[in-house]
Every structure is written in structure tokens, then in C-alpha cells.
Design an enzyme around this catalytic site. Sequence first.
Site, PDB file in Angstrom:
ATOM      1  N   ASP A 100      32.134  50.857  41.792  1.00  0.00           N
ATOM      2  CA  ASP A 100      31.096  51.723  41.272  1.00  0.00           C
ATOM      3  C   ASP A 100      31.689  52.801  40.361  1.00  0.00           C
ATOM      4  OD1 ASP A 100      28.290  52.916  41.439  1.00  0.00           O
ATOM      5  OD2 ASP A 100      29.496  54.578  42.207  1.00  0.00           O
TER       6      ASP A 100
ATOM      7  N   GLU B 151      31.414  48.902  37.216  1.00  0.00           N
ATOM      8  CA  GLU B 151      30.425  49.666  36.470  1.00  0.00           C
ATOM      9  C   GLU B 151      31.216  50.725  35.705  1.00  0.00           C
ATOM     10  OE1 GLU B 151      26.472  52.433  37.285  1.00  0.00           O
ATOM     11  OE2 GLU B 151      28.182  52.540  38.650  1.00  0.00           O
TER      12      GLU B 151
END
Length: 596
Positions: free
Chosen positions: A259, A292
Amino acid sequence: MHVQSVNPLRHGATVLDAELTQFALWAPDAFYVSVELEDGYSLPMLPHADGWFVIKACCAAGTRYRYKIDGELDVPDPASRAQDGGLDQPSVVVDPHAYSWRYDEWQGRSWNEAVIYELHVGALGGFAEVEHHLARLAELGITVLELMPIAQFPGERNWGYDGVLHFAPQSCYGSPEQLKHLIDSAHGHGLAVILDVVYNHFGPAGNYLTYYAKEFFREDKETPWGDAIDFRRGAVREFFIENALMWLLEYRFDGLRLDAVHAIESPDFLPELARRVRQQVGLSRHVWLTVENELNQSSLLEENYDAQWNDDGHNAMHVLLTGETDAYYADYALQPTEQLARCLSQGFVFQGHITRHGESRGEPSDHLPSTAFVLFLQNHDQIGNRAFGERLHQLADPRAVDAATALLFLSPMIPLLFMGDEYAAEQPFLFFTDHQGELAESVRKGRRDEFAAFSAFADPHKRDQIPDPNAEETFLVSQPRIAGIGSPRQEATLRLYRALLDVRHHYIIPNLSGTQALGAQMLGRGAVSARWRLGDGSELRIDINLSDTAVACPVRPDFRLLFTTVSTEVLDEDMLAPFSTIAALKPMTLKSALVN
């Protein structure tokens, strides 16, 4: 650069044999540390170099324990493998070899085969309940489950990005053995399983590291969640690398999605993590690493990581589908069609282009394969970060959503859908937490303040209507009701997904290796024609029109129709109907065979 060498000690409680466990805590700011066992024994831990405290104790798997810092503060193990309840309960010694794997021969799947289904374990009822969905997802054509973060967080309701104990599966979801059983069962259905992990911050409640290991963080670097994690320190780097290896080796996850890596203030940590993972896992298993990354660093995808979530592609399509241009969609407001074409032919939209903030963003990406980009129409962020959690089919013309869905599944990029997409779920997916006291009020206020940049919520009174993240009802209404499938729209959506995934599995996936983009052109407002040379030499062409006006379209000589979202009886060779997608395939020619 590292500022200290890596200590060979392993974080947390390590089972050495049936009756012996080693406890190791990195606590450079502590003078004295003991491990407090459930039977009342307090064992002083021996100080080692570089701030470590260690002891080997006669205790078996299942033992409950805490650490006591300087004789005053009881804390959970930051590398706890399980909690006996929430963050305020004892940590539990776990034997990583206790589970007997049923599908021991599983070696994973090729990344080219990935069709990703993102889900929230808690919203589906826990690890055991997720197993009930495996058969239907495999039958649909899904090949990968992606679990939103499951590391132990405060309370019982959370998206997972507030994880505090990164090694411990959330206790209210189930035990470590139940998580392994879920992964094992998924493998039995031919499904790979990847996990979303958060290595850029710790949650805002329940983290005691600053009391005894201030060096875990950097006071000179800030992230949206507080002081940046200090990856310059060997013990810190090892903490997260050990975590990645635990999920991949002990739990047998088939990959990780990291993330918000743009918030990791260490340019060499991510390559090192990938290198260590590849070394430890070996060549016999398919293990995927995806990210990400708002920085659009194509260099990260050249060697170390398999793919990046392509927010650019989503944002351009969202503007075309909904007309929304508030906040971060403003970067896609003026040229969404051109940006969609760039995404399909080159990967990223922003490859050094200037954002609305006047800053350069991204690196050139046209040299990367299409499979280096994960494409989606929505995910937990795009739904849950709306004030009322509406899904795309509730915001856009259903014909346009169907056309975009065809592009999602038939382009050579890796497709991802969010739980409930496959049957046009009516339930929202809201932002939910389970914080208490001042933190709960701060999160509630912060959530509503986030929407001040949206024109629909410029009035503070309208922002007050946004659901309270901490209310249990906010979580309950976010649970998809799969048993209720049956409306005409839901049945039609499910048929569409089945048909598209059948085409992808038969014609796209077998030929993805070696695919090359051949460019994309704008046909008109909201309309694009894109082409790719597939690995077998055939040419894939997708024409998509997300506008309400027909546009002229170049003819498709020698192309075989793969799929269309409009009736074949009304297809026009020269025109592309409103809200439609046509996918066609030209077989390999002698010329293309010689080129390949």
C-alpha cells in the site's frame, strides 16, 4: 544508506522446539525488559547489542505473554503472531508448522492468468465465511483473491489500513490456522491469494513503539499518518522484510500488494525487499509483488515488482463515465479521452506530465508490458472514499458501465474487480472504523473535512450528513448481500461478467506473454480505438465509446469479432454506437509471424 547492520535476531516469539521459545524485542530506549507469561512468571530478558533484548524460555505454542518495559509499561509484542483478542490482550506464541497443508503441491499461477477479486474479510464475515464464496468465484472465472489488510487493528471494524500488529491476523476474523485453511482451500479451487500489506505507517491507536523504540520513526520526515518509518535502520528493515516473508512462506500467500509505497522514505528498501523475497521463495513458485504508487515510478516495475495499480486509468474512465471532476479527478477533467488512449497504449497517464498542483508526476512507461498495470473500474478506495460509498453502476449509465467492463476484462492489462461488482451490488462500501473517545471524534471530523474540496459538500451542514465511520451501522450497511441476487440488472451483470471472463480465458490470457501495444487513437469525445500485438502474433483491437453519441470508426478488415456490448444485428462497420465496446481479433499473418 543503512546506519546500522542487520542483526541476525528475529523479531518476536520464535518456536525453537516443542517446549522452547525464543523471545526477541528491539527496544533501544529501554533499560530493562521482561517477558510476562500467562502463568505469572516474569522472565528478565538479556540485553544484546544494538538495542535488542532476548531470552529463551521453556514454553510451548499457545502460551500467552506480554513484554514489560522498565518495570512499568505492559505492551503487546510488536511482532505478535496472534492476539488473544484485541490489542489490549496478551500476545500468543504460534507454531508456524502446526497446520497440515492439504494442497502441498500448489506452486501458484502465472501473473498473466490473474483476474483479481478484491474483498474485505470482515465485511464477508471472517476467514471461514470467505471460504463459502470460493467455488462460485472460481466458476465465474476469478483466479486471484486479494484480501484487504488483515493485520491486527484497534477494535473490530476497520478497513485494515490502521493495522498496529503487522504479524498478527485480526483476531475477530479468525485464528492463524483458519487463515491458512482459507488459503489452502482457495488453492484447492485453483485460486491464488494475495494480501494487501501496509508498510508505510502504523495505526493511530495501540502502537507503543515510541515508548521504547523511538528510532523506529524519523522526526525529520512526515507522512499523512505521522512520522515516517525509519527504513535506514537494520532492525526496522528486517521487521518488514520478515513480515513479508512470513505471509509468503508460512501462510503461503501467493503475493503481496504494498500500500502507498510513495510514503516509504527510503529509495533502496523496496528493491531490497523484493530481492530478499525472490531469494527466499525461489524459482519454483509463482509469487507476485504489486504496489500502489502515486509517483508512477516505472523504474520500480522494470525488475523488482510485477505491477502497479493504475489509478490513472481508473480516473480517466471515471470522469468519462460520471462527469465528476472534483478533487483528484480535476487532473483528468480537460482531456479524459486523450488520457484514456495514453493509458491503453502506454500504461500511465502521468509520465512526467504536470499535475493540477504544478508538479511533475511519473516516469515514462511505454516500454513496460501491459501486464505491469492493474486496471479497475473501482476498488475499495474509489467506492469507500465517496461520502456515501456509492458504486459505479449507481452513478453512471448502465450501458456505459457495461462498455467499460468489457474494456476492463478484454484489454491486456490485469483486471481487478471489487466484491459485489459481479452482480451490481446495491449495498454501499463506506469508510468504517471502531475508534473510541477523542480519536473517534477526530476521525469523524477528519472524514467530513476531507469532502470540503467537493462542490456537493461545500456547505458544512451537508458534510454533517456523511455517515459516522465509528457507528456500527456504517459497517453493517457495507456488507454485500450476495444471497439476494435476483434483480434483472444483477442477473444481466452476472451474465456479462461470465461471458467476458470466458473470452478472456480463451483468447487473451493464453497469448499475453510478449504482448506489445500498437497504439491508441481518439475517435471522438469519450471514444478510443486501441490495438495490441499479442504474443502469438495476432492483433487485438478494442473500440470503446463512453459517450451518448455515435462516432465514426475505422473498419476492421480481417478481424474476427470477439465480443460486443451491442446487438450484432445492429453493428455498423463504419460507426461505433453510443455506450458500446467492440473487441475483435485479427489472426496472425505471415508478416507478423516473421516479425515475431
